[in-house]
Scaffold this active site. Structure first.
Site, PDB file in Angstrom:
ATOM      1  N   ASP A  99      -7.347  97.942   2.624  1.00 34.62           N
ATOM      2  CA  ASP A  99      -6.162  98.784   2.684  1.00 34.62           C
ATOM      3  C   ASP A  99      -5.493  98.975   4.001  1.00 34.62           C
ATOM      4  O   ASP A  99      -6.029  98.602   5.132  1.00 34.62           O
ATOM      5  CB  ASP A  99      -6.132  99.873   1.754  1.00 34.62           C
ATOM      6  CG  ASP A  99      -6.956 101.119   2.365  1.00 34.62           C
ATOM      7  OD1 ASP A  99      -7.278 100.808   3.580  1.00 34.62           O
ATOM      8  OD2 ASP A  99      -6.980 102.215   1.845  1.00 34.62           O
ATOM      9  N   CYS A 145     -11.784 100.478   3.688  1.00 37.88           N
ATOM     10  CA  CYS A 145     -10.619 101.516   3.547  1.00 37.88           C
ATOM     11  C   CYS A 145     -10.764 102.435   4.750  1.00 37.88           C
ATOM     12  O   CYS A 145     -11.675 102.225   5.622  1.00 37.88           O
ATOM     13  CB  CYS A 145     -10.498 102.033   2.119  1.00 37.88           C
ATOM     14  SG  CYS A 145     -11.959 102.780   1.782  1.00 37.88           S
ATOM     15  N   THR A 193     -12.378 105.326   4.521  1.00 35.44           N
ATOM     16  CA  THR A 193     -13.935 105.927   4.649  1.00 35.44           C
ATOM     17  C   THR A 193     -14.918 104.733   3.875  1.00 35.44           C
ATOM     18  O   THR A 193     -16.016 104.870   4.324  1.00 35.44           O
ATOM     19  CB  THR A 193     -14.142 107.074   3.879  1.00 35.44           C
ATOM     20  OG1 THR A 193     -13.672 106.840   2.602  1.00 35.44           O
ATOM     21  CG2 THR A 193     -13.029 108.290   4.450  1.00 35.44           C
ATOM     22  N   ILE A 204     -15.185 104.771   0.888  1.00 33.00           N
ATOM     23  CA  ILE A 204     -15.616 105.332  -0.233  1.00 33.00           C
ATOM     24  C   ILE A 204     -14.479 104.838  -1.483  1.00 33.00           C
ATOM     25  O   ILE A 204     -15.279 104.424  -2.393  1.00 33.00           O
ATOM     26  CB  ILE A 204     -15.455 106.907  -0.183  1.00 33.00           C
ATOM     27  CG1 ILE A 204     -16.514 107.475   0.762  1.00 33.00           C
ATOM     28  CG2 ILE A 204     -15.633 107.498  -1.476  1.00 33.00           C
ATOM     29  CD1 ILE A 204     -16.357 109.012   1.113  1.00 33.00           C
ATOM     30  N   GLY A 205     -13.296 104.821  -1.351  1.00 31.57           N
ATOM     31  CA  GLY A 205     -12.442 104.245  -2.440  1.00 31.57           C
ATOM     32  C   GLY A 205     -12.543 102.941  -2.668  1.00 31.57           C
ATOM     33  O   GLY A 205     -12.940 102.531  -3.761  1.00 31.57           O
ATOM     34  N   HIS A 217     -33.144  96.191  -0.636  1.00 35.99           N
ATOM     35  CA  HIS A 217     -33.389  96.981  -2.071  1.00 35.99           C
ATOM     36  C   HIS A 217     -32.471  96.813  -2.917  1.00 35.99           C
ATOM     37  O   HIS A 217     -32.648  96.756  -4.142  1.00 35.99           O
ATOM     38  CB  HIS A 217     -33.689  98.525  -1.711  1.00 35.99           C
ATOM     39  CG  HIS A 217     -34.916  98.689  -0.761  1.00 35.99           C
ATOM     40  ND1 HIS A 217     -35.578 100.110  -0.586  1.00 35.99           N
ATOM     41  CD2 HIS A 217     -35.844  98.107  -0.004  1.00 35.99           C
ATOM     42  CE1 HIS A 217     -36.646  99.980  -0.060  1.00 35.99           C
ATOM     43  NE2 HIS A 217     -36.716  98.667   0.388  1.00 35.99           N
ATOM     44  N   HIS A 245     -37.856  96.079  -6.744  1.00 37.06           N
ATOM     45  CA  HIS A 245     -36.430  96.198  -6.471  1.00 37.06           C
ATOM     46  C   HIS A 245     -35.554  95.679  -7.639  1.00 37.06           C
ATOM     47  O   HIS A 245     -34.906  95.993  -8.040  1.00 37.06           O
ATOM     48  CB  HIS A 245     -35.988  96.039  -5.228  1.00 37.06           C
ATOM     49  CG  HIS A 245     -36.689  96.471  -4.070  1.00 37.06           C
ATOM     50  ND1 HIS A 245     -36.653  97.868  -3.912  1.00 37.06           N
ATOM     51  CD2 HIS A 245     -37.505  96.342  -3.159  1.00 37.06           C
ATOM     52  CE1 HIS A 245     -37.514  98.509  -3.048  1.00 37.06           C
ATOM     53  NE2 HIS A 245     -38.062  97.287  -2.575  1.00 37.06           N
TER      54      HIS A 245
HETATM   55  C1  RB5 Z   1      -5.863 106.037   2.643  1.00 35.28           C
HETATM   56  O1  RB5 Z   1      -5.045 107.039   3.177  1.00 35.28           O
HETATM   57  C2  RB5 Z   1      -7.378 106.387   2.090  1.00 35.28           C
HETATM   58  O2  RB5 Z   1      -7.386 107.546   1.323  1.00 35.28           O
HETATM   59  C3  RB5 Z   1      -8.201 105.353   1.854  1.00 35.28           C
HETATM   60  O3  RB5 Z   1      -8.198 104.322   2.889  1.00 35.28           O
HETATM   61  C4  RB5 Z   1      -9.659 105.339   1.711  1.00 35.28           C
HETATM   62  O4  RB5 Z   1     -10.439 106.194   2.577  1.00 35.28           O
HETATM   63  C5  RB5 Z   1     -10.099 106.034   0.313  1.00 35.28           C
HETATM   64  O5  RB5 Z   1     -11.192 106.336  -0.013  1.00 35.28           O
END
Ligand code: RB5
Length: 150
Positions: free
Chosen positions: A11, A68, A70, A72-73, A101, A136
């Site tokens: 992103d 992205c 973090t 995470i998304g 693993h 695994h």
């Molecule tokens: C975008 O602002 C941010 O939320 C996205 O890049 C990401 O970190 C989501 O997990």
């Protein structure tokens, strides 16, 4: 499938790191399939996670990288696709374990949480390491069963 092909997508928050890693991958002789985004203009990470994940599960590319802010998304979104094992890695140890693993087929990185050098080291390890199988594999088979049967 040609192991020297790799997909990459991000992103807006991951865009600068995506561009940096693309350059490295080309230097390392990878053929890079870039599925966007193409600038730092705000976009929604699921719109980029899904097409890359589908290319992996359809066998069009063997593995991919999603970035992205973090990571995470991207990892949450990619792991909704059956057959995807997307691993959010933040150091060389998590990168190694995710291959040894978990047989991760997508590497997720945080563009706002890693320096380019850290990301380079993580990516290098992730590309070099292999799945160890054995116990695994049994665990991954259990995950596949959850995907099949709920
Ligand atoms: C975008 O602002 C941010 O939320 C996205 O890049 C990401 O970190 C989501 O997990």
């Amino acid at each position: 499938m040609d192991d020297k092909i790799i997909g990459i997508a991000s992103d807006h928050a991951g865009f600068p790191l995506k561009e940096f890693l693309k350059g490295l991958l080309v230097n390392w002789d990878y053929k890079v399939v870039d599925l966007g985004c193409n600038s730092e203009d705000s976009v929604d990470y699921p719109d980029f996670a899904y097409p890359l994940a589908r290319k992996v599960t359809e066998g069009k590319i063997p593995r991919g990288i999603l970035i992205c802010g973090t990571g995470i998304g991207m990892s949450i979104a990619a792991n909704k696709v059956k057959g995807i094992r997307a691993a959010l890695c933040w150091d060389e140890c998590t990168a190694r374990m995710s291959r040894n693993h978990n047989d991760a087929n997508i590497l997720c990185l945080g563009g706002r949480t890693l320096t380019p050098k850290q990301a380079e080291q993580i990516l290098k390890v992730w590309l070099e390491e292999s799945f160890l199988g054995g116990n695994h594999k049994r665990r991954l088979d259990k995950i596949s069963k959850i995907e099949r049967d709920g």
